[in-house]
Motif scaffolding. Structure first.
Motif, PDB file in Angstrom:
ATOM      1  N   GLU A 221       0.819  -1.209   0.000  1.00  0.00           N
ATOM      2  CA  GLU A 221       0.000   0.000   0.000  1.00  0.00           C
ATOM      3  C   GLU A 221       0.862   1.272   0.000  1.00  0.00           C
ATOM      4  O   GLU A 221       0.592   2.219  -0.738  1.00  0.00           O
ATOM      5  N   GLY A 222       1.898   1.318   0.819  1.00  0.00           N
ATOM      6  CA  GLY A 222       2.630   2.563   1.062  1.00  0.00           C
ATOM      7  C   GLY A 222       3.741   2.858   0.081  1.00  0.00           C
ATOM      8  O   GLY A 222       4.895   3.066   0.488  1.00  0.00           O
ATOM      9  N   VAL A 223       3.439   2.887  -1.217  1.00  0.00           N
ATOM     10  CA  VAL A 223       4.458   3.192  -2.228  1.00  0.00           C
ATOM     11  C   VAL A 223       3.913   4.205  -3.239  1.00  0.00           C
ATOM     12  O   VAL A 223       2.710   4.252  -3.503  1.00  0.00           O
ATOM     13  N   LYS A 224       4.815   5.017  -3.775  1.00  0.00           N
ATOM     14  CA  LYS A 224       4.486   5.964  -4.843  1.00  0.00           C
ATOM     15  C   LYS A 224       5.600   5.899  -5.889  1.00  0.00           C
ATOM     16  O   LYS A 224       6.737   5.496  -5.596  1.00  0.00           O
ATOM     17  N   LEU A 225       5.248   6.327  -7.098  1.00  0.00           N
ATOM     18  CA  LEU A 225       6.223   6.401  -8.185  1.00  0.00           C
ATOM     19  C   LEU A 225       6.269   7.838  -8.686  1.00  0.00           C
ATOM     20  O   LEU A 225       5.246   8.393  -9.093  1.00  0.00           O
ATOM     21  N   LEU A 226       7.448   8.437  -8.657  1.00  0.00           N
ATOM     22  CA  LEU A 226       7.650   9.821  -9.079  1.00  0.00           C
ATOM     23  C   LEU A 226       8.436   9.833 -10.383  1.00  0.00           C
ATOM     24  O   LEU A 226       9.552   9.309 -10.449  1.00  0.00           O
ATOM     25  N   PHE A 252       3.498  12.435 -12.271  1.00  0.00           N
ATOM     26  CA  PHE A 252       4.281  12.968 -13.382  1.00  0.00           C
ATOM     27  C   PHE A 252       4.579  14.438 -13.063  1.00  0.00           C
ATOM     28  O   PHE A 252       3.677  15.276 -13.108  1.00  0.00           O
ATOM     29  N   ALA A 253       5.811  14.728 -12.738  1.00  0.00           N
ATOM     30  CA  ALA A 253       6.164  16.088 -12.321  1.00  0.00           C
ATOM     31  C   ALA A 253       6.690  16.941 -13.466  1.00  0.00           C
ATOM     32  O   ALA A 253       6.985  18.127 -13.268  1.00  0.00           O
ATOM     33  N   GLY A 254       6.840  16.349 -14.676  1.00  0.00           N
ATOM     34  CA  GLY A 254       7.310  17.121 -15.812  1.00  0.00           C
ATOM     35  C   GLY A 254       8.796  17.450 -15.740  1.00  0.00           C
ATOM     36  O   GLY A 254       9.520  16.970 -14.861  1.00  0.00           O
ATOM     37  N   TYR A 255       9.230  18.284 -16.666  1.00  0.00           N
ATOM     38  CA  TYR A 255      10.636  18.725 -16.673  1.00  0.00           C
ATOM     39  C   TYR A 255      10.860  19.683 -15.515  1.00  0.00           C
ATOM     40  O   TYR A 255      10.059  20.598 -15.283  1.00  0.00           O
ATOM     41  N   GLN A 256      11.952  19.479 -14.782  1.00  0.00           N
ATOM     42  CA  GLN A 256      12.255  20.318 -13.632  1.00  0.00           C
ATOM     43  C   GLN A 256      13.691  20.837 -13.710  1.00  0.00           C
ATOM     44  O   GLN A 256      14.620  20.068 -13.941  1.00  0.00           O
TER      45      GLN A 256
END
Length: 375
Positions: A221-226, A252-256
């Protein structure tokens, strides 16, 4: 003063462009670096670092922009032209020809287009042996190139493995930014964050990463993908995420621009690529003490040793990726150990000072060779 003109055919700060910026910022006394970028977006990074730059977009090998570089070489009295990747090298050679200035071509990747006959491969092959030296970012990148261009003069090829400038990292600032950004992205303090940063193109294989994450998210349950970056695959990857019902778990954080702050959010950095040299982002993850999981890529394995400085999949498959991600979730001590080991090796063997020492030796060799041949 020896003047080096660095040319890039891009307007974003990605891996190769970061290498160029690090070179310019750390070059030794007695050398002056000037940059040519494809636009002011990338140029601003050089300006902020106190490095003179010109904007000239040679990504299409436009004659007018190449002519502009020719004038820069003349007006700045450039001694060596250093082209980064193929189009920049070609433009640099054409621009430098009339003034007879030596040109170095830097190979920053394993180019997918070089495997089959095409126009760019033909043009690159025509110019390759005209350069004084060709520098590859890893042994793998060099071997891959020479395997697919059998006419290239092997004696002119050198390997200069990417390094990292640790002055970019402010631990207190990173810590503060991490807290703020976690809140902004709604990331729980107890969640394990897997992550990727880079271009979203087929060669990077991010679809396999999303599918592997789907498999473990069904159990944990406690996972995320960035996912950091943009590119031609972005919409397809977002659609895949929606199809797998992962909208609340994949970000999806885009170009940073501030890539370090985003990598610092991750607990595990994952490189799912089909093919690579030694990408800067792997070194950046190591500099932030992140555990790295990678597909079995020879270039990356020059730095990532399985079980010591990261984990290398036995084969590039969704099942192997999911199993390895789950393994690190269950073994936090190993996660921490891999990050710390990679950081130690990076500090010891991949310093920017050693890189600059080797590069200045190459510049000196090229200039001395020119002087001897002109006598």
């Amino acid at each position: 003063m020896i003047k080096i003109l660095h040319i890039v055919a891009n307007d974003k700060l990605s891996g190769a462009e970061k290498v160029v910026l690090d070179i310019c910022r750390n070059m030794k006394k007695g050398y002056e670096c000037i940059a040519v970028t494809s636009g002011d977006n990338l140029g601003q990074y050089f300006k902020e670092a106190g490095i003179k730059y010109y904007a000239s977009d040679i990504s299409r090998l436009n004659p007018a922009n190449i002519y502009k570089i020719k004038n820069i070489i003349k007006e700045e009295n450039i001694d060596i032209v250093h082209g980064h990747d193929v189009k920049a090298s070609i433009a640099g050679y054409i621009a430098a020809k009339s003034s007879n200035k030596p040109v170095i071509s830097h190979i920053h990747a394993t180019y997918p287009w070089i495997k089959k006959p095409n126009l760019l491969k033909f043009i690159d092959s025509f110019f390759r042996n005209k350069y004084e030296k060709s520098i590859a970012c890893s042994e793998t990148a060099k071997d891959y190139y020479l395997e697919h261009n059998l006419k290239a003069d092997k004696s002119s090829f050198l390997t200069l493995v990417n390094s990292l400038d640790f002055t970019d990292f402010d631990e207190e600032e990173l810590k503060s930014n991490r807290t703020h950004l976690k809140r902004e992205l709604n990331l729980g303090s107890e969640e394990i964050i897997y992550g990727y940063a880079g271009r979203l193109i087929p060669l990077k294989g991010v679809d396999m990463l999303i599918n592997a994450f789907y498999e473990i998210s069904k159990e944990i349950e406690g996972v995320k993908l960035l996912i950091i970056g943009d590119g031609e695959e972005e919409e397809r990857l977002k659609n895949l995420t929606n199809q797998l019902n992962l909208r609340d778990k994949v970000i999806f954080a885009g170009y940073q621009k501030d890539i370090y702050t985003y990598i610092n959010l991750m607990d595990v950095f994952i490189l799912p690529s089909v093919r690579e040299g030694l990408p800067m982002v792997v070194l950046e993850a190591a500099a932030l003490k992140k555990a790295v999981i990678t597909t079995p890529l020879p270039g990356v394995m020059e730095f990532i040793k399985n079980g010591e400085t990261g984990l290398v999949l036995k084969k590039r498959s969704c099942d192997d990726m999911a199993m390895t991600m789950k393994y690190l979730y269950n073994d936090r001590q190993m996660m921490k150990k891999l990050g710390e080991n990679a950081y130690g090796i990076l500090k010891d063997q991949y310093s920017i000072d050693s890189y600059i020492d080797e590069l200045t030796k190459i510049y000196s060799s090229v200039l001395n060779s020119r002087m001897r041949s002109s006598r």
